[in-house]
Design a protein around this motif. Structure first.
Motif, short mmCIF file in Angstrom:
data_model
loop_
_atom_site.label_atom_id
_atom_site.label_comp_id
_atom_site.label_asym_id
_atom_site.label_seq_id
_atom_site.Cartn_x
_atom_site.Cartn_y
_atom_site.Cartn_z
N TYR A 103 1.03 -1.36 0.09
CA TYR A 103 0.00 -0.04 -0.02
C TYR A 103 0.98 1.19 -0.18
O TYR A 103 1.81 1.28 0.73
CB TYR A 103 -0.94 -0.06 1.12
CG TYR A 103 -1.63 1.20 1.43
CD1 TYR A 103 -2.60 1.33 0.66
CD2 TYR A 103 -1.47 1.89 2.47
CE1 TYR A 103 -3.70 2.57 0.83
CE2 TYR A 103 -2.35 3.00 2.79
CZ TYR A 103 -3.48 3.20 1.85
OH TYR A 103 -4.04 4.26 2.10
N ARG A 128 -0.09 4.65 -0.86
CA ARG A 128 -0.90 5.93 -1.17
C ARG A 128 -0.53 7.06 0.10
O ARG A 128 -1.12 6.38 1.17
CB ARG A 128 -2.32 5.46 -1.14
CG ARG A 128 -2.68 4.75 -2.61
CD ARG A 128 -3.96 5.79 -3.28
NE ARG A 128 -4.16 5.37 -4.80
CZ ARG A 128 -5.09 4.41 -4.94
NH1 ARG A 128 -6.03 4.21 -4.00
NH2 ARG A 128 -5.39 4.28 -6.01
N GLY A 129 -0.50 8.13 -0.43
CA GLY A 129 -0.32 9.33 0.57
C GLY A 129 0.00 9.04 2.11
O GLY A 129 0.25 8.01 2.49
N GLY A 130 0.09 9.90 2.86
CA GLY A 130 -0.02 10.01 4.31
C GLY A 130 1.53 9.75 4.55
O GLY A 130 2.28 8.90 3.96
N SER A 131 2.15 10.44 5.58
CA SER A 131 3.42 10.37 5.98
C SER A 131 3.87 9.09 6.58
O SER A 131 5.39 8.66 6.36
CB SER A 131 3.90 11.41 6.91
OG SER A 131 2.75 11.84 7.93
N TRP A 132 2.94 8.42 7.31
CA TRP A 132 3.58 7.03 7.69
C TRP A 132 3.81 6.06 6.67
O TRP A 132 5.05 5.55 6.48
CB TRP A 132 2.44 6.39 8.59
CG TRP A 132 2.90 5.23 9.53
CD1 TRP A 132 3.33 5.41 10.88
CD2 TRP A 132 3.07 3.81 9.07
NE1 TRP A 132 3.51 4.28 11.19
CE2 TRP A 132 3.66 3.32 10.49
CE3 TRP A 132 3.27 3.27 8.04
CZ2 TRP A 132 3.86 1.98 10.40
CZ3 TRP A 132 3.33 1.92 7.93
CH2 TRP A 132 3.86 1.29 9.24
#
Lengths: 336, 416
Positions: B77, B79-83
């Motif tokens: 996975y 997509r996006g998000g800093s984690w």
């Protein structure tokens, strides 16, 4: 003798009317009974004005979604994408007006945010309405596909909170009295529109029998587009309210709200088959759900694992009441 | 009969193994010196024998030219998000440092897409595959297929049900919850030294969700050990900030203020923070009326709140180490003979513990910091999960002492 018979007929007719009115407004006595039960079992839930205010404040986003769903249901349609619209419009606008590292920061003007969030909801709603009302796509398939598309788009945009939003932009949702006021005004406004305007009557007519409505000159496709447009706008405002409530745009904004919205509308007496029910009843449904949720949450006896089951039972009881109401109504109407 | 692709892979691996061996000899002879330093020596405990492996920035595979460089596939996975950006980008950085070709493919939130990509990696003769599994059971057949084709697969962050893989690298949600519980006990005693008993609230994630259950249970098990601590209520915050905020503020308003609140993830932690703010009960650590807050996960939003003293402790994951650790083990595995040879000899055995003295990830300059310079994943006990070894990375506790350190992913990826 004939005079006596006439009086008896009038009395019976009045009784039937009273019963029908009672059935249509059944949510309110039920709400009263539930509140009494909560006062006895979990008294701390409604102990202060602040408690009531917090319950209503937490219920504002779902209230607006219930209203959106209710108007769709009254027109004989439904919208599965309402929660997703709340999510996408909230996240997209948050990305535009926010200053977080992942945000685009195009503008920090709250009014740009207000305009944009409503516009996004309106655009999606109009498109849904056009596809259902004009192209003739089944509302289930149309709004299900848009639930998936719109939810996916929100996730694709950002999976972290959108922060750094203008303070004026979050103001309406962050102040309990303002947020509750917005919800109540929306219910009153649409209650009046549905009852006293030609548009409202056209929605009921379309929901009761679309063909007959067309035959009496109602442009049902326009009504359907308008209904979905309203649904989209109300969903977007729900997104704005969630944003204000948390002060940011949460990454899961709007998830899991659609079924609660259906439950609220049905418990409030809105017919799943269209053309029957009152917007004010839907407000009662929202309050009932919020009060029960709050009581379960505040009870120190009931565990988190049991709450979901109890929620299910509440919904089941509501469905039973709804079915009973329908059969009593049919019997009364058949006897007159 | 051996099919052509398998023969091709075998030849390629034989070559890699040969080059690695030659470079190893050169290294022992003190002749590597290519980049003038940053040489890394690691020791892996393996079935009672100690094996020494050597790697440097100018890796053996790199010196062998492009035909000798390793090619790994990675599906996750993304997509996006800093984690998730930290988790994926660290893999790219490490591959770049090590001269490994890395093909990153997003699973697009679809187990079908992930399965297709794993099979494609296997069919195209990649040297190894890393998988951040999207659905535990769904990828099993594709992973088994790759292993049967002789392409080693390692899972990171989210595990597979396949027992065939040599290693899973990830964090323990249960241990994280337990550490949060221990931090709660410590902070309660510091905040309220004169109290005899304490009341706490547990805000957990989605009912029935495995990680939510483990994070909650880890915390509750610590609380059970302390007779003077009562968990007044477990609230289902559904991993969502707005839900946690709404339920927590209503609960506190109705039932009074607890001494401490534990939240099972970062969103719910922020929700609890918002609830206390709305109720006018948000006070800093050490101040009168401070409610002790511990939680799972750090983040760009959580770390500053820890620094300001609103949150006492957040238990974070070393997410930017997961893929580099797996990649390094994959490289060692391939060089030791892979699936059909002696690859398993480099994998640490269950019931042992890998420490930074035995195995470490070479640091490198990325995003303005010396990434991986602090081996926060260590010590890592080796457990068994789903029939394969699990390198259970250590968690890191974020407190006021370290909230701004560059080894916390939230301080690096959150400020981009």
């Amino acid at each position: 003798m004939s005079t006596q018979q006439g009086a008896l007929d009038r009395l019976l007719a009045d009784t039937d009317n009273l019963l029908l009115t009672l059935l249509e407004n059944m949510i309110w006595p039920i709400l009263l009974l539930v509140i009494i039960a909560i006062f006895i079992a979990v008294p701390q839930t409604l102990s202060t004005f602040n408690s009531i205010q917090l319950i209503l404040w937490g219920g504002v986003p779902i209230g607006l979604l219930v209203l959106a769903e209710s108007i769709c249901l009254l027109s004989g349609h439904f919208d599965l994408s309402i929660g997703a619209i709340a999510g996408l419009s909230g996240m997209l606008t948050g990305m535009v007006v926010g200053t977080c590292p992942a945000c685009w920061g195009v503008s920090h003007n709250a009014f740009v945010g207000f305009g944009l969030i409503v516009l996004i909801g309106l655009a999606i709603g109009v498109f849904n309405g056009y596809m259902v009302g004009v192209v003739g796509i089944n509302p289930f398939l149309q709004t299900l596909s848009f639930l998936i598309i719109v939810q996916g788009a929100r996730t694709a945009l950002n999976t972290q909170p959108a922060t750094g939003l203008p303070s004026l932009y979050i103001f309406p949702g962050s102040k309990p009295k303002v947020a509750i006021g917005i919800m109540l005004v929306a219910f009153v406004l649409f209650g009046l529109v549905m009852r006293y305007t030609r548009f409202g009557q056209a929605v009921y007519a379309t929901g009761s029998d679309e063909r007959s409505a067309r035959e009496v000159g109602i442009s049902t496709s326009r009504v359907i587009i308008a209904v979905y447009a309203i649904s989209g706008v109300l969903s977007a405002i729900a997104g704005l309210m969630i944003t204000g409530f948390t002060g940011i745009v949460p990454p899961l904004i709007g998830d899991g709200l659609v079924f609660q919205a259906f439950a609220g509308a049905v418990i409030g007496g809105i017919s799943l088959f269209g053309g029957r029910g009152k917007v004010t009843g839907a407000l009662g449904g929202v309050i009932l759900i919020q009060v029960i949720q709050s009581a379960l949450n505040n009870s120190t006896v009931i565990g988190a694992t049991q709450i979901q089951m109890i929620n299910g039972i509440v919904l089941f009881v509501a469905i039973l009441l709804y079915s009973t109401q329908e059969s009593i109504r049919s019997r009364i109407l058949a006897s007159t | 009969m051996v099919d052509d692709s398998k023969r091709h892979r075998t030849n390629r691996r034989t070559y890699i193994k040969g080059v690695a061996g030659a470079a190893g000899i050169a290294a022992f002879a003190g002749c590597t010196g290519g980049d003038g330093g940053s040489q890394e020596t690691s020791t892996t405990e393996s079935g009672g024998t100690t094996e020494k492996t050597t790697a440097s920035k100018t890796t053996t595979t790199k010196s062998g030219g492009s035909s000798g460089s390793l090619k790994f596939g990675f599906t996750s996975y993304v997509r996006g998000g800093s984690w998730i950006t930290a988790y994926v980008e660290a893999a790219k950085f490490y591959a770049q440092d090590q001269g490994i070709q890395l093909d990153v493919r997003p699973n697009r939130q679809s187990s079908t897409k992930q399965i297709q990509d794993i099979r494609d990696f296997a069919n195209k003769g990649y040297d190894g595959i890393m998988v951040g599994v999207w659905q535990t059971g769904a990828a099993e057949s594709a992973i088994n297929y790759a292993m049967d084709q002789g392409v080693p697969v390692m899972s990171t962050n989210a595990d597979t049900s396949s027992s065939k893989i040599p290693l899973y690298v990830g964090f323990s949600n249960y241990s994280g919850g337990k550490t949060s519980g221990e931090q709660m006990v410590k902070a309660l005693k510091e905040q309220y030294p004169n109290k005899d008993s304490y009341h706490v609230l547990n805000v957990r994630g989605i009912q029935g969700n495995q990680s939510a259950n483990q994070r909650s249970q880890g915390f509750l098990d610590v609380m059970k050990k302390h007779d003077n601590i009562t968990v007044d209520k477990t609230i289902n915050g559904k991993y969502a900030q707005d839900v946690a905020q709404n339920k927590t503020q209503q609960y506190i308003n109705a039932n009074g203020t607890p001494d401490g609140i534990y939240s099972g993830n970062l969103s719910m932690g922020l929700g609890v923070h918002g609830a206390l703010k709305n109720l006018g009960k948000l006070h800093k650590k050490g101040e009168d009326g401070h409610i002790v807050l511990t939680q799972m996960d750090g983040s760009p939003q959580v770390n500053p709140l820890v620094g300001q003293g609103f949150i006492d402790a957040a238990v974070d994951q070393p997410n930017y180490f997961y893929n580099p650790i797996a990649m390094k083990y994959l490289k060692m595995y391939v060089e030791a003979g892979g699936v059909d040879g002696g690859g398993d000899s480099v994998i640490p055995k269950p019931d042992t513990t890998v420490t930074k003295d035995q195995f470490s990830i070479s640091s490198g300059q990325h995003k303005g910091i010396e990434m991986w310079s602090k081996q926060i994943w260590s010590p890592a006990p080796i457990k068994t999960q789903n029939g394969h070894p699990w390198l259970q990375t250590n968690s890191i506790v974020i407190t006021q002492e370290n909230y701004d350190k560059p080894y916390l992913w939230g301080n690096v990826w959150g400020n981009k």
